[in-house]
Scaffold this motif. Sequence first.
Motif, mmCIF file in Angstrom:
data_model
loop_
_atom_site.group_PDB
_atom_site.id
_atom_site.type_symbol
_atom_site.label_atom_id
_atom_site.label_comp_id
_atom_site.label_asym_id
_atom_site.label_seq_id
_atom_site.Cartn_x
_atom_site.Cartn_y
_atom_site.Cartn_z
ATOM 1 N N ALA A 22 0.863 -1.188 0.000
ATOM 2 C CA ALA A 22 0.000 0.000 0.000
ATOM 3 C C ALA A 22 0.897 1.235 0.000
ATOM 4 C CB ALA A 22 -0.880 -0.016 1.249
ATOM 5 N N ALA B 294 2.215 3.213 8.891
ATOM 6 C CA ALA B 294 3.073 4.009 8.001
ATOM 7 C C ALA B 294 3.182 3.297 6.654
ATOM 8 C CB ALA B 294 4.463 4.168 8.613
ATOM 9 N N ILE B 295 3.243 4.072 5.580
ATOM 10 C CA ILE B 295 3.373 3.485 4.233
ATOM 11 C C ILE B 295 4.313 4.364 3.381
ATOM 12 C CG2 ILE B 295 1.189 2.191 4.096
ATOM 13 C CD1 ILE B 295 -0.084 4.593 2.758
ATOM 14 N N PRO C 103 10.075 -0.477 11.675
ATOM 15 C CA PRO C 103 9.215 -1.657 11.516
ATOM 16 C C PRO C 103 9.290 -2.273 10.118
ATOM 17 C CG PRO C 103 7.891 0.333 11.925
ATOM 18 C CD PRO C 103 9.330 0.749 11.966
ATOM 19 N N ILE D 148 9.169 -3.804 0.071
ATOM 20 C CA ILE D 148 9.584 -3.581 1.468
ATOM 21 C C ILE D 148 9.979 -4.909 2.116
ATOM 22 C CG2 ILE D 148 8.158 -1.521 1.851
ATOM 23 C CD1 ILE D 148 6.116 -3.292 3.308
ATOM 24 N N ARG E 52 9.650 -6.397 9.630
ATOM 25 C CA ARG E 52 10.150 -7.179 10.766
ATOM 26 C C ARG E 52 9.528 -8.570 10.744
ATOM 27 N NH1 ARG E 52 9.384 -2.803 15.467
ATOM 28 N NH2 ARG E 52 11.310 -1.654 15.102
ATOM 29 N N ARG E 53 8.233 -8.600 10.383
ATOM 30 C CA ARG E 53 7.517 -9.881 10.377
ATOM 31 C C ARG E 53 8.162 -10.871 9.400
ATOM 32 N NH1 ARG E 53 3.056 -12.427 7.953
ATOM 33 N NH2 ARG E 53 1.992 -13.751 9.478
#
Length: 145
Positions: free
Chosen positions: A25, A47-48, A114, A128, A131-132
Amino acid sequence: MIRLQSGENLQVRIQDLMIPSERVAHVQVNNSLEHALLVLTKSGYSAIPVLDPKYRLQGLISTPIILDSILGLERIEFELLEKKRVEEVMNKKISRLTIDSSIDKCIELLIDNPFLCIVGKEGYFEGIVTRRSVLLYLNSHIKEK
Ligand code: AMP
């Protein structure tokens, strides 16, 4: 207990962990803050990335940045949401990586961010790393041991 062999290298590349740009997004520099707030709220992300019309990375926009930019002395000036453009308030000082960056560098930067934006030649936005996605990889790597 987690035990990693010393001297072991992580056999993973940025592109294995990256969410490609088509699935990220984002908003454009000339979008209104109202539009950005809609995208942020609907997507559920705080945030994007912000891109220019040629899909080059220009910054990041977040809900706290938007709310801070419409705070008046005595009230929240909601009417500014449609007047102000994303590029006026976005965070332009952001960490970025390329497809060839090392995983060590990526993990180090994810301590304070993040997610990280990946850019190609001349700043074109590629995707991007979150962290995941890194934790998912590390989790499966540890369980294979
Ligand atoms: P996560 O590690 O999955 O919680 O993602 C961390 C942050 O990365 C989120 O809060 C968003 O700001 C950003 N993010 C993750 N996935 C997306 C996506 N598909 N599009 C835009 N931003 C994302």
